[in-house]
Design a protein around this motif. Structure first.
Motif, PDB file in Angstrom:
ATOM      1  N   ARG A 161      -2.292 -10.644   5.092  1.00 33.38           N
ATOM      2  CA  ARG A 161      -2.240 -11.211   6.443  1.00 33.38           C
ATOM      3  C   ARG A 161      -1.147 -12.266   6.610  1.00 33.38           C
ATOM      4  O   ARG A 161      -0.637 -12.467   7.714  1.00 33.38           O
ATOM      5  CB  ARG A 161      -3.604 -11.858   6.814  1.00 33.38           C
ATOM      6  N   LEU A 162      -0.821 -12.996   5.550  1.00 34.65           N
ATOM      7  CA  LEU A 162       0.111 -14.128   5.665  1.00 34.65           C
ATOM      8  C   LEU A 162       0.814 -14.302   4.323  1.00 34.65           C
ATOM      9  O   LEU A 162       0.180 -14.212   3.266  1.00 34.65           O
ATOM     10  CB  LEU A 162      -0.684 -15.383   6.044  1.00 34.65           C
ATOM     11  N   LEU A 163       2.122 -14.552   4.376  1.00 31.02           N
ATOM     12  CA  LEU A 163       2.899 -14.793   3.151  1.00 31.02           C
ATOM     13  C   LEU A 163       3.777 -16.017   3.364  1.00 31.02           C
ATOM     14  O   LEU A 163       4.332 -16.214   4.459  1.00 31.02           O
ATOM     15  CB  LEU A 163       3.815 -13.613   2.814  1.00 31.02           C
ATOM     16  N   HIS A 164       3.899 -16.826   2.321  1.00 37.94           N
ATOM     17  CA  HIS A 164       4.873 -17.920   2.383  1.00 37.94           C
ATOM     18  C   HIS A 164       5.634 -17.994   1.062  1.00 37.94           C
ATOM     19  O   HIS A 164       5.030 -17.986  -0.012  1.00 37.94           O
ATOM     20  CB  HIS A 164       4.220 -19.270   2.663  1.00 37.94           C
TER      21      HIS A 164
ATOM     22  N   MET B 276       2.307 -12.277   9.236  1.00 42.69           N
ATOM     23  CA  MET B 276       3.382 -13.260   9.389  1.00 42.69           C
ATOM     24  C   MET B 276       3.872 -13.743   8.023  1.00 42.69           C
ATOM     25  O   MET B 276       3.093 -13.794   7.058  1.00 42.69           O
ATOM     26  CB  MET B 276       2.926 -14.434  10.257  1.00 42.69           C
ATOM     27  N   GLY B 277       5.174 -14.042   7.952  1.00 38.89           N
ATOM     28  CA  GLY B 277       5.756 -14.470   6.682  1.00 38.89           C
ATOM     29  C   GLY B 277       6.766 -15.567   6.910  1.00 38.89           C
ATOM     30  O   GLY B 277       7.599 -15.470   7.814  1.00 38.89           O
TER      31      GLY B 277
ATOM     32  N   ARG C 267       3.229 -17.147  -2.030  1.00 37.75           N
ATOM     33  CA  ARG C 267       1.771 -17.147  -1.873  1.00 37.75           C
ATOM     34  C   ARG C 267       1.428 -16.055  -0.873  1.00 37.75           C
ATOM     35  O   ARG C 267       1.992 -16.015   0.222  1.00 37.75           O
ATOM     36  CB  ARG C 267       1.322 -18.523  -1.372  1.00 37.75           C
TER      37      ARG C 267
ATOM     38  N   VAL D 134      -1.606 -14.184   1.112  1.00 34.87           N
ATOM     39  CA  VAL D 134      -2.987 -14.395   1.547  1.00 34.87           C
ATOM     40  C   VAL D 134      -3.491 -13.120   2.210  1.00 34.87           C
ATOM     41  O   VAL D 134      -2.886 -12.655   3.189  1.00 34.87           O
ATOM     42  CB  VAL D 134      -3.054 -15.569   2.546  1.00 34.87           C
ATOM     43  N   GLY D 135      -4.550 -12.572   1.680  1.00 33.87           N
ATOM     44  CA  GLY D 135      -5.088 -11.335   2.245  1.00 33.87           C
ATOM     45  C   GLY D 135      -6.542 -11.484   2.630  1.00 33.87           C
ATOM     46  O   GLY D 135      -7.129 -12.569   2.535  1.00 33.87           O
TER      47      GLY D 135
ATOM     48  N   HIS E 239       7.261 -28.866   4.083  1.00 35.23           N
ATOM     49  CA  HIS E 239       6.405 -27.691   4.289  1.00 35.23           C
ATOM     50  C   HIS E 239       4.972 -28.057   3.940  1.00 35.23           C
ATOM     51  O   HIS E 239       4.707 -28.626   2.883  1.00 35.23           O
ATOM     52  CB  HIS E 239       6.843 -26.493   3.458  1.00 35.23           C
TER      53      HIS E 239
ATOM     54  N   GLN F 108       0.654 -26.908   4.025  1.00 37.72           N
ATOM     55  CA  GLN F 108      -0.309 -25.798   3.977  1.00 37.72           C
ATOM     56  C   GLN F 108      -1.712 -26.300   4.295  1.00 37.72           C
ATOM     57  O   GLN F 108      -2.151 -27.320   3.761  1.00 37.72           O
ATOM     58  CB  GLN F 108      -0.303 -25.189   2.570  1.00 37.72           C
TER      59      GLN F 108
ATOM     60  N   SER G 117       3.265 -18.693  15.392  1.00 35.52           N
ATOM     61  CA  SER G 117       2.565 -17.409  15.495  1.00 35.52           C
ATOM     62  C   SER G 117       1.117 -17.646  15.118  1.00 35.52           C
ATOM     63  O   SER G 117       0.829 -18.531  14.313  1.00 35.52           O
ATOM     64  CB  SER G 117       3.137 -16.395  14.494  1.00 35.52           C
TER      65      SER G 117
ATOM     66  N   ALA H  98      -8.804 -10.336  11.103  1.00 33.58           N
ATOM     67  CA  ALA H  98      -9.501 -10.740   9.866  1.00 33.58           C
ATOM     68  C   ALA H  98     -10.323 -12.012  10.050  1.00 33.58           C
ATOM     69  O   ALA H  98     -10.573 -12.734   9.083  1.00 33.58           O
ATOM     70  CB  ALA H  98      -8.508 -10.911   8.706  1.00 33.58           C
TER      71      ALA H  98
ATOM     72  N   THR I 146      -5.204 -16.811  10.987  1.00 35.55           N
ATOM     73  CA  THR I 146      -3.918 -17.159  10.375  1.00 35.55           C
ATOM     74  C   THR I 146      -2.985 -17.728  11.441  1.00 35.55           C
ATOM     75  O   THR I 146      -3.077 -17.351  12.615  1.00 35.55           O
ATOM     76  CB  THR I 146      -3.219 -15.929   9.748  1.00 35.55           C
TER      77      THR I 146
ATOM     78  N   MET J 272       1.167 -19.908  11.793  1.00 37.28           N
ATOM     79  CA  MET J 272       2.363 -20.523  11.205  1.00 37.28           C
ATOM     80  C   MET J 272       3.110 -21.267  12.290  1.00 37.28           C
ATOM     81  O   MET J 272       3.162 -20.792  13.428  1.00 37.28           O
ATOM     82  CB  MET J 272       3.342 -19.455  10.718  1.00 37.28           C
TER      83      MET J 272
ATOM     84  N   THR K 157       1.832 -23.403   7.183  1.00 43.38           N
ATOM     85  CA  THR K 157       0.998 -22.207   7.284  1.00 43.38           C
ATOM     86  C   THR K 157      -0.464 -22.642   7.337  1.00 43.38           C
ATOM     87  O   THR K 157      -0.842 -23.652   6.733  1.00 43.38           O
ATOM     88  CB  THR K 157       1.182 -21.236   6.105  1.00 43.38           C
TER      89      THR K 157
ATOM     90  N   ASP L 222      -4.473 -20.922   7.206  1.00 45.03           N
ATOM     91  CA  ASP L 222      -5.342 -19.746   7.117  1.00 45.03           C
ATOM     92  C   ASP L 222      -6.783 -20.175   6.876  1.00 45.03           C
ATOM     93  O   ASP L 222      -7.050 -21.231   6.306  1.00 45.03           O
ATOM     94  CB  ASP L 222      -4.863 -18.782   6.017  1.00 45.03           C
TER      95      ASP L 222
ATOM     96  N   LEU M 274      -8.612 -17.958   5.218  1.00 43.44           N
ATOM     97  CA  LEU M 274      -8.899 -16.838   4.321  1.00 43.44           C
ATOM     98  C   LEU M 274      -9.114 -17.291   2.873  1.00 43.44           C
ATOM     99  O   LEU M 274      -9.042 -16.487   1.951  1.00 43.44           O
ATOM    100  CB  LEU M 274      -7.774 -15.798   4.409  1.00 43.44           C
TER     101      LEU M 274
END
Lengths: 330, 330
Positions: free
Chosen positions: A150-153, A229-230, A251, A253-254, B153, B155, B202, B207, B217, B219, B233, B235, B237
């Protein structure tokens, strides 16, 4: 026996020298400069140290036409990758090219057209994907360790040091997002399992310690299909006291877990166990050997031509976004 | 002796109960619901456990007019913060309010106008700034540990669990960027040393495990004055197997070093030593006590009214960006 030609002495030529180390069915037949002023003597000495005795050509066109290599590796000045790749593809020579494949969208289009009109194969040098941690992530994702992504950073952080004139001009360097960021954009692209739909990016040359047009900091945020989103931060501000040149991280995130690369380890949180697990690492692999296996019809290279082009395009659209301060759509 | 009124039983009421623990010159005089259906019995029992015996009012207007508290703390349903704050400010009562201060820009404007026309003071509940790691970062930045800040950055990662109806509707919840992200946007705002100039964001409800309109999620990418940049970011999750509810992080990259909060530790890389240093941690502080000190003229609260408003505005502009898929300017 595959004849390999190496063009240029600037990028990750080590991938080629390393990749050929245990190949019994391929050899470094020739080397040639790809850009004006490249130090071919030094490259030749490195080749000799590896036990290769390539022929040295005065220019790559002559090498392509005389040697007729089966495969070329291109690691020249960054703005010359594209035109060299086009020449090789016109001759149906397989291309292993430094990333980004091109430093302008027009050049990228030229390479894509040449590729489509050829019978040759192509992969870009996204070598970090073949390191121990990143191969391990690839495997974990295939096994479904995080469920649906779902999300990547991602993070790229490098020491700047003293870099040569190539890096100081946008025209030759291409920009920090394409040069440094392309690795991380490759991770986002490959591991999101989606297509990019838009990007917003920023970059700044401030604090670049007399490196001209080189951007010392940058950020990109990609939106993808299916609302994935990434994002990515890039900096050249890693202090010299840091324990390594680079601090690469990602990282992911799923829906069922989180996988993370940090400090050369891979961490997992999912239903596999309580708490944070450290994943056992796969050994690293030589990227060039993987490409050669594909050329020989003995496998599928982890880096496809589609991906090499898509990631290069994403880099260039991100740079456009940062230059113009607006969202750029794909 | 300051009379404190607590309005609402929804947000971080613990900040108030904890903050009064060692105050000899302030006491919890009254509690009242801020929104329809809040569980005041449970709040009253918690207050009694702390040894406070507040009077329970049927509604907050009556408490404001009858009790005439010197200070109110507001922790109601998120979309009611603003109107309650306005009522208190109209009566020149100091306001300690759950973040975000408002869930719409129109409501935020109402609070700002009421504040400007009052003699009261205001701070939002950015309580994470008072935890051990984050106070330590504050100190390190003041000491110049990273030089000039260039990139940040952050999180926020939370377990979702099962949340009540309030969280499932945008109207009452306000959105994940304002509710969860506001903390990190506060860090970016406070520690960049700059003003925000634009944001691209975004978010996605995918999920979210049957949590209606709650975004699982998100960002944000902020551009700041002086080409400083900050991203984030968010989440929900974080797997239940994770060792804690939250995984809050921030990494601050400057011209002379990097400071980072991760896993409840603070890491520094700069000229102070070779390698990565772990900074000795300052003790955490109660945020409400800090605000009361300011009210009493005995100090300056770490969270200013200007910042409380600016961060709330940034959250709402980021949410607008995510809703509309465009860059929003400040």
């Amino acid at each position: 026996m595959l004849k390999i030609g190496l063009i240029g002495a600037t990028g990750h030529v080590g991938y080629v020298l390393e990749g050929l180390r245990e190949q019994t069915d391929a050899y470094l037949a020739g080397i040639a400069p790809g850009s004006h002023g490249e130090d071919m003597d030094s490259l030749n000495r490195r080749a000799l140290q590896y036990g290769y005795i390539p022929e040295l050509y005065p220019n790559y066109i002559e090498m392509l036409d005389t040697l007729k290599p089966d495969v070329v590796a291109i690691a020249s000045h960054f703005n010359d990758h594209a035109s060299i790749a086009v020449e090789a593809l016109h001759r149906n020579i397989h291309v292993f090219v430094e990333k980004p494949v091109a430093t302008t969208l027009a050049d990228l289009d030229n390479v894509k057209v040449a590729y489509q009109n050829s019978h040759a194969q192509l992969a870009a040098m996204f070598g970090i994907r073949y390191t121990s941690c990143f191969l391990t992530v690839e495997k974990l994702l295939q096994e479904g360790s995080v469920g649906e992504v779902r999300l990547l950073h991602a993070q790229k952080s490098y020491r700047l040091g003293e870099r040569n004139a190539l890096y100081k001009r946008r025209e030759t360097y291409g920009g920090t997002i394409p040069w440094v960021g392309s690795h991380a954009i490759d991770w986002l692209y490959s591991w999101s399992g989606e297509r990019f739909t838009s990007v917003f990016a920023s970059h700044s040359t401030r604090a670049n310690q007399q490196h001209g047009e080189l951007e010392a900091t940058a950020m990109c945020q990609f939106t993808c299909t299916n609302e994935v989103m990434g994002s990515l931060t890039i900096d050249y501000l890693r202090p010299k006291q840091a324990p390594s040149h680079a601090d690469d991280r990602i990282r992911i995130v799923g829906t069922r877990g989180i996988v993370e690369v940090m400090h050369n380890k891979v961490y997992v949180i999912n239903e596999g166990a309580e708490g944070i697990q450290e994943a056992p690492l796969l050994p690293s692999q030589p990227i060039f050997a993987d490409f050669l296996r594909q050329v020989q019809g003995r496998g599928k290279c982890l880096i496809s031509s589609e991906q090499s082009f898509a990631v290069t395009e994403a880099c260039l659209r991100a740079r456009m976004s940062a230059d113009e301060g607006r969202v750029v759509f794909f």
